[in-house]
Scaffold this motif. Structure first.
Motif, PDB file in Angstrom:
ATOM      1  N   PRO A 224       0.802  -1.235   0.000  1.00  0.00           N
ATOM      2  CA  PRO A 224       0.000   0.000   0.000  1.00  0.00           C
ATOM      3  C   PRO A 224       0.831   1.279   0.000  1.00  0.00           C
ATOM      4  CG  PRO A 224      -0.075  -1.050   2.153  1.00  0.00           C
ATOM      5  CD  PRO A 224       0.563  -2.031   1.226  1.00  0.00           C
ATOM      6  N   ALA A 225       2.018   1.245   0.584  1.00  0.00           N
ATOM      7  CA  ALA A 225       2.844   2.453   0.617  1.00  0.00           C
ATOM      8  C   ALA A 225       3.255   2.870  -0.789  1.00  0.00           C
ATOM      9  CB  ALA A 225       4.075   2.233   1.493  1.00  0.00           C
ATOM     10  N   GLU A 226       3.639   1.898  -1.609  1.00  0.00           N
ATOM     11  CA  GLU A 226       4.055   2.211  -2.975  1.00  0.00           C
ATOM     12  C   GLU A 226       2.872   2.687  -3.813  1.00  0.00           C
ATOM     13  OE1 GLU A 226       5.035  -0.324  -1.211  1.00  0.00           O
ATOM     14  OE2 GLU A 226       7.145  -0.835  -1.609  1.00  0.00           O
ATOM     15  N   VAL A 227       1.711   2.075  -3.612  1.00  0.00           N
ATOM     16  CA  VAL A 227       0.516   2.510  -4.331  1.00  0.00           C
ATOM     17  C   VAL A 227       0.167   3.942  -3.939  1.00  0.00           C
ATOM     18  CG1 VAL A 227      -1.947   2.102  -4.662  1.00  0.00           C
ATOM     19  CG2 VAL A 227      -0.357   0.161  -4.617  1.00  0.00           C
ATOM     20  N   THR A 228       0.202   4.224  -2.648  1.00  0.00           N
ATOM     21  CA  THR A 228      -0.096   5.577  -2.169  1.00  0.00           C
ATOM     22  C   THR A 228       0.885   6.589  -2.724  1.00  0.00           C
ATOM     23  OG1 THR A 228      -0.989   4.648  -0.124  1.00  0.00           O
ATOM     24  CG2 THR A 228      -0.403   6.977  -0.095  1.00  0.00           C
ATOM     25  N   ARG A 229       2.136   6.215  -2.779  1.00  0.00           N
ATOM     26  CA  ARG A 229       3.168   7.134  -3.286  1.00  0.00           C
ATOM     27  C   ARG A 229       2.894   7.521  -4.742  1.00  0.00           C
ATOM     28  NH1 ARG A 229       7.458   4.037  -2.288  1.00  0.00           N
ATOM     29  NH2 ARG A 229       7.322   4.654  -0.102  1.00  0.00           N
ATOM     30  N   LEU A 230       2.456   6.556  -5.550  1.00  0.00           N
ATOM     31  CA  LEU A 230       2.177   6.852  -6.958  1.00  0.00           C
ATOM     32  C   LEU A 230       0.946   7.758  -7.085  1.00  0.00           C
ATOM     33  CD1 LEU A 230       2.994   6.346  -9.899  1.00  0.00           C
ATOM     34  CD2 LEU A 230       1.397   4.421  -9.906  1.00  0.00           C
ATOM     35  N   ILE A 231      -0.071   7.501  -6.296  1.00  0.00           N
ATOM     36  CA  ILE A 231      -1.268   8.339  -6.331  1.00  0.00           C
ATOM     37  C   ILE A 231      -0.923   9.763  -5.917  1.00  0.00           C
ATOM     38  CG2 ILE A 231      -3.543   8.729  -5.283  1.00  0.00           C
ATOM     39  CD1 ILE A 231      -3.711   5.625  -4.979  1.00  0.00           C
TER      40      ILE A 231
END
Length: 239
Positions: A224-231
């Protein structure tokens, strides 16, 4: 008072529900974003897209629209002509062009083993069409969908999965919103549903900003951290 950050609308895909975004939602909210995890009907592409489109049209202010898996096809068809959508983010997702279906794209390059683990259940859709609801066999869900998710959580995900109709996967896409809206793509390098090569090919065709991480198809759960970072990057770039 001027709103400083867009609303993030998250659209889940097949074999999942809105809870698949839970950890991403928490991180985005901690960063000051308003977030809506939309419920995707999974009945048919154009009806699903209309459902999301109406939700987004009712939001005051800018929106970053995010789709996972089949949810990528939904946001592609939902966002066209909506002036408040600033960015599209595709998370291990389909990015169809006009006339393409999710099913067609899944088979464009080798690597998907999804067809081997599906259990169809005959259904009649609301419009009278005969169809099949597709489930992933629970005993094979962890390996197929969420190999890097802890087993206990994957077992729960398998039991609570929402089926997608075969019609939704076979429906042809309309003119894609990514032609006019900036797009970001997260490629899941260990994806067994949508081959990573397919994800990369779609992203390159769309001229999207792309990152690749070593994750399963259930990347919103496992990373989730990587997904959040891209968003967040998409939101900042289009502010």
């Amino acid at each position: 008072m001027r709103k400083l950050k867009p609303t993030v609308v998250l659209v889940h895909g097949a074999f999942a529900d809105s809870s698949s975004w839970n950890d991403v939602v928490g991180k985005l909210q901690a960063d000051g974003y308003d977030v809506i995890a939309a419920s995707n009907p999974l009945r048919g592409l154009h009806g699903d897209a209309l459902h999301v489109r109406q939700l987004v049209a009712g939001i005051d202010g800018p929106v970053v629209l995010v789709g996972h898996s089949y949810g990528g096809a939904v946001i592609t068809n939902a966002a066209g002509g909506l002036d408040n959508v600033r960015a599209l983010v595709y998370v291990a997702a389909f990015m169809p062009d006009g006339g393409e279906s999710a099913l067609e794209l899944a088979g464009k390059f080798p690597g998907s083993t999804l067809g081997e683990v599906l259990r169809p259940v005959p259904v009649t859709l609301a419009d009278g069409r005969e169809a099949a609801d597709l489930y992933i066999e629970q005993g094979r869900f962890h390996h197929q969908f969420a190999a890097d998710v802890p087993e206990g959580r994957a077992v729960i995900m398998a039991a609570t999965q929402r089926p997608v109709s075969n019609v939704a996967l076979e429906d042809a896409s309309s003119t894609p919103a990514w032609r006019g809206i900036p797009s970001w793509v997260l490629i899941a390098a260990q994806d067994r549903n949508i081959p990573p090569r397919t994800q990369a090919w779609m992203a390159e065709r769309a001229g999207a900003t792309t990152v690749e991480i070593d994750a399963s198809h259930a990347v919103s759960v496992s990373r989730p951290a990587e997904v959040t970072r891209l968003i967040d990057a998409a939101a900042r770039a289009t502010a």
